[in-house]
Design a protein around this motif. Sequence first.
Motif, PDB file in Angstrom:
ATOM      1  N   ARG A 283      63.119  45.363  15.987  1.00 32.12           N
ATOM      2  CA  ARG A 283      62.149  44.271  15.851  1.00 32.12           C
ATOM      3  C   ARG A 283      62.558  43.052  16.656  1.00 32.12           C
ATOM      4  N   CYS A 315      62.959  49.184   5.114  1.00 30.58           N
ATOM      5  CA  CYS A 315      62.417  48.203   4.155  1.00 30.58           C
ATOM      6  C   CYS A 315      61.863  48.855   2.902  1.00 30.58           C
ATOM      7  N   GLU A 318      64.210  47.215  -0.505  1.00 29.49           N
ATOM      8  CA  GLU A 318      64.386  45.781  -0.701  1.00 29.49           C
ATOM      9  C   GLU A 318      63.250  45.151  -1.492  1.00 29.49           C
ATOM     10  N   CYS A 323      63.306  41.132   1.787  1.00 30.90           N
ATOM     11  CA  CYS A 323      62.728  41.587   3.041  1.00 30.90           C
ATOM     12  C   CYS A 323      62.342  40.377   3.900  1.00 30.90           C
ATOM     13  N   CYS A 326      65.540  38.662   5.106  1.00 30.05           N
ATOM     14  CA  CYS A 326      66.147  39.489   6.143  1.00 30.05           C
ATOM     15  C   CYS A 326      65.469  39.215   7.487  1.00 30.05           C
ATOM     16  N   LEU A 327      64.142  39.183   7.467  1.00 31.79           N
ATOM     17  CA  LEU A 327      63.431  38.946   8.726  1.00 31.79           C
ATOM     18  C   LEU A 327      63.623  37.513   9.219  1.00 31.79           C
ATOM     19  N   ARG A 330      66.884  37.511  10.881  1.00 36.04           N
ATOM     20  CA  ARG A 330      66.848  38.261  12.130  1.00 36.04           C
ATOM     21  C   ARG A 330      66.181  37.437  13.237  1.00 36.04           C
TER      22      ARG A 330
END
Length: 348
Positions: A283, A315, A318, A323, A326-327, A330
Amino acid sequence: MEIDNLIKKLSETHSLSLSEYEYLIENRTEEAAKILREKAVKIRREIYGNTVFVRGLIEISNICKNDCLYCGIRKSNAHCDRYRLTPEEILECAREGYSLGFRTFVLQGGEDAYFTDEVLCDIIRSIKQNHKGCAVTLSMGERSYESYKRLFDAGADRYLLRHETADKEHYEKLHPKEMSFDNRMECLKNLREIGYQVGCGFMVGSPYQTNKSLAKDLKFIEEFKPDMCGIGPFVPHKETPFAKEEQGTVELTCYLLSIIRLIYPQVLLPSTTALGTIHPMGREMGIEAGANVVMPNLSPVSVRKKYELYNGKICTGEESAQCKDCLNQRMRSIGYEIVVDRGDIKIG
Ligand code: 5AD
Ligand code: FES
Protein backbone atom coordinates in the motif's frame (compact mmCIF):
# COMPACT_ATOMS: atom_id res chain seq x y z
CA MET A 1 7.64 6.63 -30.73
CA GLU A 2 10.12 6.16 -27.94
CA ILE A 3 8.82 5.40 -24.51
CA ASP A 4 10.13 8.71 -23.09
CA ASN A 5 8.19 10.62 -25.72
CA LEU A 6 5.06 8.62 -24.97
CA ILE A 7 5.31 9.50 -21.29
CA LYS A 8 5.82 13.14 -22.19
CA LYS A 9 2.80 13.06 -24.48
CA LEU A 10 0.70 11.35 -21.81
CA SER A 11 1.54 13.86 -19.11
CA GLU A 12 0.89 16.81 -21.43
CA THR A 13 -2.26 15.64 -23.18
CA HIS A 14 -3.63 13.03 -20.70
CA SER A 15 -4.40 10.85 -23.65
CA LEU A 16 -2.78 8.17 -25.82
CA SER A 17 -4.09 5.91 -28.55
CA LEU A 18 -4.85 2.26 -27.81
CA SER A 19 -1.68 1.12 -29.50
CA GLU A 20 0.36 3.69 -27.61
CA TYR A 21 -1.01 2.48 -24.28
CA GLU A 22 -0.18 -1.06 -25.32
CA TYR A 23 3.35 -0.02 -26.27
CA LEU A 24 3.81 1.76 -22.95
CA ILE A 25 2.88 -1.42 -21.07
CA GLU A 26 4.68 -3.85 -23.37
CA ASN A 27 7.97 -1.98 -23.35
CA ARG A 28 8.08 -0.87 -19.76
CA THR A 29 11.42 -0.65 -18.01
CA GLU A 30 12.41 0.26 -14.48
CA GLU A 31 13.53 3.61 -15.80
CA ALA A 32 10.14 4.28 -17.43
CA ALA A 33 8.37 3.27 -14.21
CA LYS A 34 10.48 5.72 -12.27
CA ILE A 35 9.72 8.62 -14.62
CA LEU A 36 6.01 7.82 -14.57
CA ARG A 37 6.02 7.54 -10.78
CA GLU A 38 7.73 10.91 -10.36
CA LYS A 39 5.34 12.64 -12.73
CA ALA A 40 2.33 10.98 -11.11
CA VAL A 41 3.39 11.94 -7.58
CA LYS A 42 4.13 15.51 -8.65
CA ILE A 43 0.76 16.07 -10.24
CA ARG A 44 -1.08 14.35 -7.36
CA ARG A 45 0.80 16.60 -4.93
CA GLU A 46 -0.30 19.71 -6.84
CA ILE A 47 -3.93 18.73 -6.39
CA TYR A 48 -4.07 16.85 -3.08
CA GLY A 49 -0.85 17.88 -1.31
CA ASN A 50 0.49 15.13 0.92
CA THR A 51 -2.95 14.04 2.05
CA VAL A 52 -4.41 10.58 1.72
CA PHE A 53 -8.17 10.04 2.02
CA VAL A 54 -9.59 7.23 4.14
CA ARG A 55 -12.81 5.37 3.60
CA GLY A 56 -14.13 2.92 6.16
CA LEU A 57 -15.00 -0.36 4.49
CA ILE A 58 -17.93 -2.35 5.89
CA GLU A 59 -18.29 -5.79 4.32
CA ILE A 60 -22.01 -6.34 4.78
CA SER A 61 -22.54 -9.77 3.21
CA ASN A 62 -20.58 -12.51 1.48
CA ILE A 63 -23.71 -14.08 0.02
CA CYS A 64 -23.66 -13.71 -3.75
CA LYS A 65 -25.82 -14.96 -6.57
CA ASN A 66 -22.99 -14.58 -9.06
CA ASP A 67 -20.27 -17.01 -9.96
CA CYS A 68 -17.34 -14.89 -11.14
CA LEU A 69 -14.53 -17.34 -11.80
CA TYR A 70 -11.91 -15.39 -9.83
CA CYS A 71 -13.88 -14.61 -6.70
CA GLY A 72 -13.72 -16.48 -3.42
CA ILE A 73 -17.33 -15.68 -2.48
CA ARG A 74 -18.75 -16.98 -5.79
CA LYS A 75 -21.91 -18.98 -5.27
CA SER A 76 -20.28 -22.28 -6.26
CA ASN A 77 -17.80 -22.09 -3.42
CA ALA A 78 -19.46 -24.48 -0.99
CA HIS A 79 -16.59 -24.01 1.49
CA CYS A 80 -17.36 -20.34 1.96
CA ASP A 81 -18.84 -19.74 5.41
CA ARG A 82 -21.68 -17.36 4.56
CA TYR A 83 -22.77 -14.39 6.67
CA ARG A 84 -24.85 -11.28 6.41
CA LEU A 85 -24.74 -8.34 8.81
CA THR A 86 -28.05 -7.12 10.19
CA PRO A 87 -28.98 -3.48 9.61
CA GLU A 88 -28.25 -2.88 13.31
CA GLU A 89 -24.77 -4.36 12.97
CA ILE A 90 -24.08 -2.20 9.93
CA LEU A 91 -25.20 0.94 11.76
CA GLU A 92 -23.01 -0.06 14.70
CA CYS A 93 -19.97 -0.34 12.40
CA ALA A 94 -20.73 3.13 11.06
CA ARG A 95 -21.10 4.48 14.59
CA GLU A 96 -17.75 3.06 15.58
CA GLY A 97 -16.19 4.37 12.38
CA TYR A 98 -17.61 7.82 12.98
CA SER A 99 -16.14 7.95 16.45
CA LEU A 100 -12.78 6.98 14.95
CA GLY A 101 -13.04 9.95 12.61
CA PHE A 102 -14.30 8.34 9.41
CA ARG A 103 -16.54 10.51 7.25
CA THR A 104 -17.02 8.10 4.38
CA PHE A 105 -18.45 4.62 4.67
CA VAL A 106 -18.29 2.06 1.93
CA LEU A 107 -20.93 -0.65 2.17
CA GLN A 108 -19.65 -3.54 0.13
CA GLY A 109 -21.13 -6.96 -0.40
CA GLY A 110 -22.01 -9.75 -2.76
CA GLU A 111 -25.20 -9.60 -4.79
CA ASP A 112 -27.36 -10.75 -1.91
CA ALA A 113 -31.14 -10.69 -2.51
CA TYR A 114 -31.76 -9.84 1.15
CA PHE A 115 -30.56 -6.31 0.46
CA THR A 116 -33.62 -5.07 -1.34
CA ASP A 117 -34.02 -1.39 -2.12
CA GLU A 118 -36.21 -1.01 0.97
CA VAL A 119 -33.66 -2.56 3.31
CA LEU A 120 -30.74 -0.63 1.82
CA CYS A 121 -32.61 2.69 1.67
CA ASP A 122 -33.41 2.43 5.38
CA ILE A 123 -29.76 1.76 6.20
CA ILE A 124 -28.57 4.63 4.01
CA ARG A 125 -31.08 7.06 5.51
CA SER A 126 -30.13 6.05 9.05
CA ILE A 127 -26.40 6.50 8.44
CA LYS A 128 -26.96 9.90 6.83
CA GLN A 129 -29.23 10.96 9.65
CA ASN A 130 -27.03 9.71 12.47
CA HIS A 131 -23.83 11.13 11.03
CA LYS A 132 -24.41 14.45 9.31
CA GLY A 133 -21.85 15.38 6.68
CA CYS A 134 -20.79 11.81 5.97
CA ALA A 135 -20.67 10.29 2.52
CA VAL A 136 -22.14 6.86 1.84
CA THR A 137 -20.60 4.76 -0.89
CA LEU A 138 -22.22 1.56 -2.11
CA SER A 139 -20.48 -1.38 -3.71
CA MET A 140 -23.23 -3.94 -4.12
CA GLY A 141 -22.90 -5.00 -7.72
CA GLU A 142 -25.29 -4.76 -10.62
CA ARG A 143 -28.82 -3.46 -10.04
CA SER A 144 -31.49 -1.89 -12.21
CA TYR A 145 -31.62 1.81 -13.09
CA GLU A 146 -34.65 2.21 -10.82
CA SER A 147 -32.91 0.55 -7.94
CA TYR A 148 -29.80 2.73 -8.29
CA LYS A 149 -32.10 5.74 -8.45
CA ARG A 150 -33.94 4.80 -5.25
CA LEU A 151 -30.69 4.29 -3.37
CA PHE A 152 -29.41 7.63 -4.64
CA ASP A 153 -32.62 9.36 -3.58
CA ALA A 154 -32.23 7.80 -0.14
CA GLY A 155 -28.88 9.57 0.16
CA ALA A 156 -26.15 7.34 -1.32
CA ASP A 157 -23.43 9.56 -2.75
CA ARG A 158 -21.08 7.22 -4.54
CA TYR A 159 -21.09 3.82 -6.16
CA LEU A 160 -18.21 1.49 -6.85
CA LEU A 161 -18.64 -1.07 -9.60
CA ARG A 162 -15.43 -2.35 -11.06
CA HIS A 163 -15.78 -2.97 -14.77
CA GLU A 164 -13.22 -5.81 -14.25
CA THR A 165 -11.96 -5.56 -17.84
CA ALA A 166 -12.87 -3.28 -20.73
CA ASP A 167 -12.33 -6.11 -23.21
CA LYS A 168 -15.54 -7.98 -23.88
CA GLU A 169 -13.87 -11.26 -24.85
CA HIS A 170 -11.71 -11.11 -21.76
CA TYR A 171 -14.78 -10.34 -19.62
CA GLU A 172 -16.40 -13.51 -20.89
CA LYS A 173 -13.42 -15.58 -19.81
CA LEU A 174 -13.67 -14.25 -16.27
CA HIS A 175 -17.41 -14.62 -15.86
CA PRO A 176 -20.08 -17.28 -16.43
CA LYS A 177 -22.31 -16.82 -19.43
CA GLU A 178 -25.14 -15.47 -17.26
CA MET A 179 -23.13 -12.30 -16.74
CA SER A 180 -22.87 -9.68 -19.42
CA PHE A 181 -20.19 -7.17 -20.24
CA ASP A 182 -22.74 -4.90 -21.86
CA ASN A 183 -24.91 -4.85 -18.77
CA ARG A 184 -21.93 -4.01 -16.58
CA MET A 185 -21.07 -1.04 -18.79
CA GLU A 186 -24.74 -0.03 -18.87
CA CYS A 187 -24.79 -0.03 -15.06
CA LEU A 188 -21.81 2.33 -14.96
CA LYS A 189 -23.50 4.70 -17.39
CA ASN A 190 -26.73 4.60 -15.40
CA LEU A 191 -24.94 5.38 -12.16
CA ARG A 192 -23.27 8.36 -13.76
CA GLU A 193 -26.52 9.59 -15.27
CA ILE A 194 -28.33 9.36 -11.92
CA GLY A 195 -25.73 11.61 -10.36
CA TYR A 196 -23.50 9.31 -8.33
CA GLN A 197 -19.79 9.82 -8.05
CA VAL A 198 -18.83 6.63 -9.84
CA GLY A 199 -15.91 4.26 -9.39
CA CYS A 200 -14.83 1.61 -11.88
CA GLY A 201 -11.73 -0.55 -11.83
CA PHE A 202 -10.08 -3.81 -12.70
CA MET A 203 -7.68 -6.48 -11.50
CA VAL A 204 -4.09 -6.52 -12.66
CA GLY A 205 -2.80 -9.86 -13.87
CA SER A 206 -6.15 -11.62 -14.03
CA PRO A 207 -6.14 -14.81 -16.10
CA TYR A 208 -6.16 -14.23 -19.89
CA GLN A 209 -5.37 -10.54 -19.46
CA THR A 210 -3.14 -9.18 -22.23
CA ASN A 211 -1.38 -5.88 -22.73
CA LYS A 212 -4.03 -5.18 -25.34
CA SER A 213 -6.85 -5.69 -22.87
CA LEU A 214 -5.05 -3.48 -20.34
CA ALA A 215 -4.71 -0.81 -23.03
CA LYS A 216 -8.50 -0.97 -23.40
CA ASP A 217 -8.90 -0.50 -19.64
CA LEU A 218 -6.76 2.63 -19.84
CA LYS A 219 -8.65 3.97 -22.85
CA PHE A 220 -11.93 3.31 -21.06
CA ILE A 221 -10.72 5.23 -18.00
CA GLU A 222 -9.56 8.09 -20.22
CA GLU A 223 -12.96 8.31 -21.87
CA PHE A 224 -15.29 7.52 -18.96
CA LYS A 225 -13.35 9.62 -16.47
CA PRO A 226 -14.53 7.80 -13.33
CA ASP A 227 -14.38 9.78 -10.09
CA MET A 228 -12.71 6.76 -8.52
CA CYS A 229 -10.77 3.84 -9.91
CA GLY A 230 -9.98 0.73 -7.91
CA ILE A 231 -7.18 -1.41 -9.21
CA GLY A 232 -5.39 -4.20 -7.44
CA PRO A 233 -3.54 -7.37 -8.31
CA PHE A 234 -5.46 -10.54 -9.03
CA VAL A 235 -4.77 -12.99 -6.20
CA PRO A 236 -5.89 -16.60 -6.64
CA HIS A 237 -8.39 -18.21 -4.29
CA LYS A 238 -8.04 -21.95 -3.83
CA GLU A 239 -11.75 -22.73 -4.05
CA THR A 240 -12.18 -21.15 -7.49
CA PRO A 241 -11.47 -22.35 -11.04
CA PHE A 242 -8.52 -19.94 -11.07
CA ALA A 243 -6.85 -21.55 -8.04
CA LYS A 244 -3.73 -22.46 -9.99
CA GLU A 245 -3.37 -19.19 -11.89
CA GLU A 246 -0.55 -16.81 -11.18
CA GLN A 247 -1.11 -13.70 -9.13
CA GLY A 248 -0.63 -10.16 -10.43
CA THR A 249 2.49 -8.18 -9.58
CA VAL A 250 3.18 -5.12 -7.47
CA GLU A 251 5.35 -3.84 -10.27
CA LEU A 252 2.65 -3.77 -12.96
CA THR A 253 -0.04 -2.57 -10.53
CA CYS A 254 2.09 0.42 -9.51
CA TYR A 255 3.02 1.15 -13.12
CA LEU A 256 -0.66 1.30 -14.03
CA LEU A 257 -1.51 3.43 -10.99
CA SER A 258 1.00 6.03 -12.22
CA ILE A 259 -0.41 5.96 -15.73
CA ILE A 260 -3.99 6.36 -14.46
CA ARG A 261 -2.94 9.34 -12.31
CA LEU A 262 -1.50 10.97 -15.44
CA ILE A 263 -4.56 10.16 -17.55
CA TYR A 264 -6.87 11.78 -15.02
CA PRO A 265 -4.93 13.82 -12.43
CA GLN A 266 -7.92 14.41 -10.10
CA VAL A 267 -9.05 10.78 -9.90
CA LEU A 268 -9.48 9.16 -6.49
CA LEU A 269 -7.19 6.18 -6.62
CA PRO A 270 -7.09 3.66 -3.77
CA SER A 271 -3.99 1.79 -2.82
CA THR A 272 -5.83 -1.47 -2.32
CA THR A 273 -5.87 -4.21 0.29
CA ALA A 274 -4.97 -6.68 -2.46
CA LEU A 275 -1.78 -4.72 -3.11
CA GLY A 276 -1.02 -4.85 0.62
CA THR A 277 -1.70 -8.58 0.57
CA ILE A 278 0.92 -9.50 -2.03
CA HIS A 279 3.65 -7.28 -0.55
CA PRO A 280 4.17 -6.09 3.04
CA MET A 281 4.78 -2.55 1.76
CA GLY A 282 2.32 -2.79 -1.12
CA ARG A 283 0.00 0.00 0.00
CA GLU A 284 2.89 2.36 0.65
CA MET A 285 4.24 1.55 -2.80
CA GLY A 286 0.82 2.25 -4.32
CA ILE A 287 0.70 5.70 -2.71
CA GLU A 288 4.23 6.38 -3.90
CA ALA A 289 3.13 5.44 -7.42
CA GLY A 290 0.27 7.97 -7.43
CA ALA A 291 -2.63 6.56 -5.39
CA ASN A 292 -4.35 8.82 -2.82
CA VAL A 293 -6.94 6.74 -0.97
CA VAL A 294 -6.77 3.90 1.57
CA MET A 295 -9.68 1.86 2.85
CA PRO A 296 -9.23 0.44 6.34
CA ASN A 297 -11.58 -2.34 7.33
CA LEU A 298 -14.46 -1.48 9.68
CA SER A 299 -16.24 -4.83 9.49
CA PRO A 300 -16.81 -6.73 12.73
CA VAL A 301 -13.72 -8.84 13.35
CA SER A 302 -15.95 -11.92 13.67
CA VAL A 303 -16.81 -11.86 9.94
CA ARG A 304 -13.65 -10.51 8.40
CA LYS A 305 -12.04 -13.82 7.51
CA LYS A 306 -15.25 -14.85 5.81
CA TYR A 307 -15.14 -11.99 3.32
CA GLU A 308 -12.33 -13.74 1.52
CA LEU A 309 -12.38 -12.64 -2.10
CA TYR A 310 -8.84 -14.03 -2.46
CA ASN A 311 -6.53 -16.04 -0.22
CA GLY A 312 -4.29 -14.38 2.34
CA LYS A 313 -6.28 -11.15 2.59
CA ILE A 314 -4.75 -8.86 5.23
CA CYS A 315 -6.48 -6.83 7.98
CA THR A 316 -8.68 -9.74 9.04
CA GLY A 317 -7.57 -9.97 12.68
CA GLU A 318 -7.42 -6.32 13.65
CA GLU A 319 -10.04 -4.22 15.35
CA SER A 320 -11.17 -1.17 13.37
CA ALA A 321 -9.16 1.22 15.52
CA GLN A 322 -6.02 -0.87 15.07
CA CYS A 323 -6.49 -1.02 11.33
CA LYS A 324 -6.91 2.73 11.15
CA ASP A 325 -3.86 3.39 13.37
CA CYS A 326 -1.82 0.96 11.35
CA LEU A 327 -2.61 2.79 8.13
CA ASN A 328 -2.05 6.18 9.77
CA GLN A 329 1.39 5.07 10.76
CA ARG A 330 2.15 3.52 7.42
CA MET A 331 1.21 6.73 5.60
CA ARG A 332 3.22 8.87 8.03
CA SER A 333 6.26 6.70 7.52
CA ILE A 334 6.33 7.72 3.86
CA GLY A 335 5.54 11.40 4.46
CA TYR A 336 1.77 11.44 3.94
CA GLU A 337 -1.06 12.47 6.28
CA ILE A 338 -4.44 10.82 6.46
CA VAL A 339 -7.34 13.26 6.31
CA VAL A 340 -10.70 12.62 7.82
CA ASP A 341 -13.25 14.36 5.66
CA ARG A 342 -15.60 13.17 2.97
CA GLY A 343 -12.72 13.19 0.54
CA ASP A 344 -14.59 14.37 -2.52
CA ILE A 345 -12.88 14.53 -5.87
CA LYS A 346 -11.40 17.96 -6.59
CA ILE A 347 -12.69 19.02 -9.97
CA GLY A 348 -11.48 22.03 -11.91
N1 5AD B 1 -8.16 -11.20 -6.55
C1 5AD B 1 -8.16 -9.85 -6.52
N2 5AD B 1 -9.28 -9.10 -6.55
C2 5AD B 1 -10.46 -9.75 -6.55
N3 5AD B 1 -11.72 -9.30 -6.58
C3 5AD B 1 -12.55 -10.35 -6.56
N4 5AD B 1 -11.85 -11.50 -6.54
C4 5AD B 1 -10.54 -11.15 -6.54
C5 5AD B 1 -9.32 -11.89 -6.56
N5 5AD B 1 -9.30 -13.23 -6.57
C6 5AD B 1 -12.04 -7.89 -6.73
C7 5AD B 1 -12.96 -7.67 -7.93
C8 5AD B 1 -14.21 -7.09 -7.30
C9 5AD B 1 -13.70 -6.48 -6.03
C10 5AD B 1 -14.72 -6.29 -4.96
O1 5AD B 1 -12.72 -7.41 -5.60
O2 5AD B 1 -12.37 -6.76 -8.84
O3 5AD B 1 -14.84 -6.13 -8.11
FE1 FES C 1 -5.54 -3.00 8.52
FE2 FES C 1 -2.81 -2.60 8.93
S1 FES C 1 -4.21 -1.56 7.66
S2 FES C 1 -4.22 -3.92 9.97
